[in-house]
Design a protein around this motif. Structure first.
Motif, PDB file in Angstrom:
ATOM      1  N   HIS A 290      53.613  41.253 -68.717  1.00 49.60           N
ATOM      2  CA  HIS A 290      53.473  41.358 -70.193  1.00 49.60           C
ATOM      3  C   HIS A 290      53.168  39.983 -70.762  1.00 49.60           C
ATOM      4  CE1 HIS A 290      54.959  43.308 -74.154  1.00 49.60           C
ATOM      5  NE2 HIS A 290      54.429  42.130 -74.475  1.00 49.60           N
TER       6      HIS A 290
ATOM      7  N   HIS B  29      50.377  37.860 -73.751  1.00 56.21           N
ATOM      8  CA  HIS B  29      49.283  37.865 -74.734  1.00 56.21           C
ATOM      9  C   HIS B  29      48.548  36.539 -74.479  1.00 56.21           C
ATOM     10  CE1 HIS B  29      51.325  41.091 -77.213  1.00 56.21           C
ATOM     11  NE2 HIS B  29      52.340  40.622 -76.528  1.00 56.21           N
TER      12      HIS B  29
ATOM     13  N   HIS C 152      54.754  48.750 -76.606  1.00 61.81           N
ATOM     14  CA  HIS C 152      55.749  47.863 -77.209  1.00 61.81           C
ATOM     15  C   HIS C 152      56.758  48.782 -77.907  1.00 61.81           C
ATOM     16  CE1 HIS C 152      52.927  44.543 -76.644  1.00 61.81           C
ATOM     17  NE2 HIS C 152      53.818  43.709 -77.096  1.00 61.81           N
TER      18      HIS C 152
HETATM   19 ZN   LIG Z   1      54.183  41.601 -76.470  1.00 53.96          ZN
END
Ligand SMILES: [Zn+2]
Length: 417
Positions: A79, A81, A247
């Motif tokens: 996970h 970004h 999420h």
């Molecule tokens: Zn996240």
């Protein structure tokens, strides 16, 4: 054929075991070989065993002396970004002063400042900025990351972010598994349902026809995307052949864990507010929980997810960094190991399984990565310590000695002297 023999590791932590996600007591079984070694041929692991045995078969191989070191499979961070422009240093300072999220947003911070910077960056500039992020992961011993889009929020900007991920995957040693997170936030001056239409009718078909993502994710949360909107996006993604991550229950217990169970998502991520019913829904849907203690820590909260209850319920727990500029600016899996042990009361061994083999399963790559076993890709990291527990114990200091991807030492493009 190129061959390499890694010899005399204090501990070769293989994670050899069943070919399915590890649960319960299995999370503690790391299959460690003391004075361990392995023979690598080209990009694959050929044999793993005691160094005395490997040495006999290592004629002609390049020798890597792992004496006094721990060798682990490269961390798999399920996970992140990874791709965004700029940073959020001003938000960080404001939060330290005690400003609320609303005050920070009013001052021009929050997710919108990252969306604006990411939209303004050219594809080449975004690549250059995020190449640096990729290097940080490698330096911390991570060789595979899942990476989400979501700082574009227009068709063209989301595609730009996903293309940057593809280029990072091709041009850096870091393996990147792309996830489309168009539904990260509702763009300004747009109604949520109107934006969901855009995601479902325009973004998803284009992302899949360009083969830019393997997974689809939604930020399912009050004042972001509610259960109905999330279901609509994820069901459309599933029909187009994408696998699902969500999420879920970060800020409130919204029923997102139940939705993940219903849709048989691969993972439900965050889960700070998930209760017993949510845990039961994950179990019945075969969903892996991805716990992100770095964001709890960086936001100055103390509300960590219920890792112990999840392990006791038989869930195949994963831990990850949630690397992002706002709530979790860390690429360091060793820091996450520390938080897992100190704040979520996982054992060091459970934390290792949750950052290697279990995330590899969650990304559909456990046949290739996540453990050191014959036939797997030779992705591994060497650390300057003799016991794997030291990785979680000596927190905050660098212990990575070297990182290998496909049997080759990863040379970092942004090494600074
Ligand atoms: Zn996240």
């Amino acid at each position: 054929m190129r061959s390499i023999a890694v010899l005399h590791a204090s501990q070769l932590v293989t994670l050899a075991g069943p070919t399915r996600p590890r649960v319960g007591r299995e999370l503690s079984e790391l299959a460690i070989i003391p004075d361990g070694g392995m023979l690598i041929r080209d990009d694959k692991i050929d044999i793993v065993g005691p160094s005395t045995e490997i040495e006999k078969k290592a004629r002609g191989a390049q020798i890597i002396d792992a004496h006094g070191k721990v060798v682990l499979p490269g961390f798999v961070d399920a996970h992140t970004h990874l791709v965004f422009a700029g940073d959020r240093l001003d938000d960080f300072e404001r939060r330290a002063r005690g400003d609320t999220y609303e005050q920070i947003a009013k001052a021009g911070g929050g997710i919108w400042s990252t969306v604006e910077k990411t939209r303004a960056a050219s594809e080449a500039d975004l690549f250059a900025q995020t190449q640096r992020h990729a290097d940080w992961f490698l330096r911390c011993g991570t060789t595979t990351v899942e990476s989400k889009s979501g700082y574009g929020l227009t068709l063209e900007d989301e595609l730009k972010i996903l293309r940057v991920m593809r280029r990072l995957n091709q041009e850096t040693p870091l393996e990147i598994v792309p996830t489309f997170l168009g539904a990260h936030a509702v763009p300004r001056k747009m109604d949520a349902d109107e934006y969901v239409d855009l995601v479902v009718n325009e973004m998803l078909p284009r992302v899949t026809s360009d083969s830019l993502a393997e997974f689809c994710d939604v930020f399912c949360e009050r004042s972001y995307f509610d259960i109905e909107q999330s279901r609509r996006i994820l069901s459309a993604a599933k029909k187009l052949g994408l696998k699902l991550r969500i999420h879920a229950d970060q800020l409130s217990n919204s029923g997102a864990a139940q939705l993940a169970g219903e849709l048989k998502a691969k993972t439900a991520d965050h889960l700070e507010k998930t209760d017993e019913q949510g845990i039961a829904a994950l179990k019945s849907g075969g969903v892996q929980p991805v716990l992100l203690p770095g964001s709890v820590y960086a936001l100055g909260s103390a509300h960590y997810p219920r890792a112990r209850e999840m392990i006791e319920a038989g869930l195949a727990v994963v831990i990850a960094t949630d690397f992002n500029p706002g709530s979790s600016p860390t690429p360091a899996m060793p820091m996450i190991l520390s938080l897992a042990c100190t704040q979520m009361k996982m054992s060091p061994a459970e934390a290792i399984s949750a950052s290697t083999i279990n995330p590899a399963h969650s990304l559909g790559r456990a046949d290739q990565i996540g453990s050191l076993e014959s036939g797997k890709v030779a992705n591994f990291s060497m650390f300057d310590c003799e016991d794997y527990r030291e990785l979680a114990y000596w927190f905050g200091g660098p212990q990575t000695h070297s990182v290998y991807v496909k049997g080759r030492r990863a040379h970092l493009t942004h090494e600074r002297i």
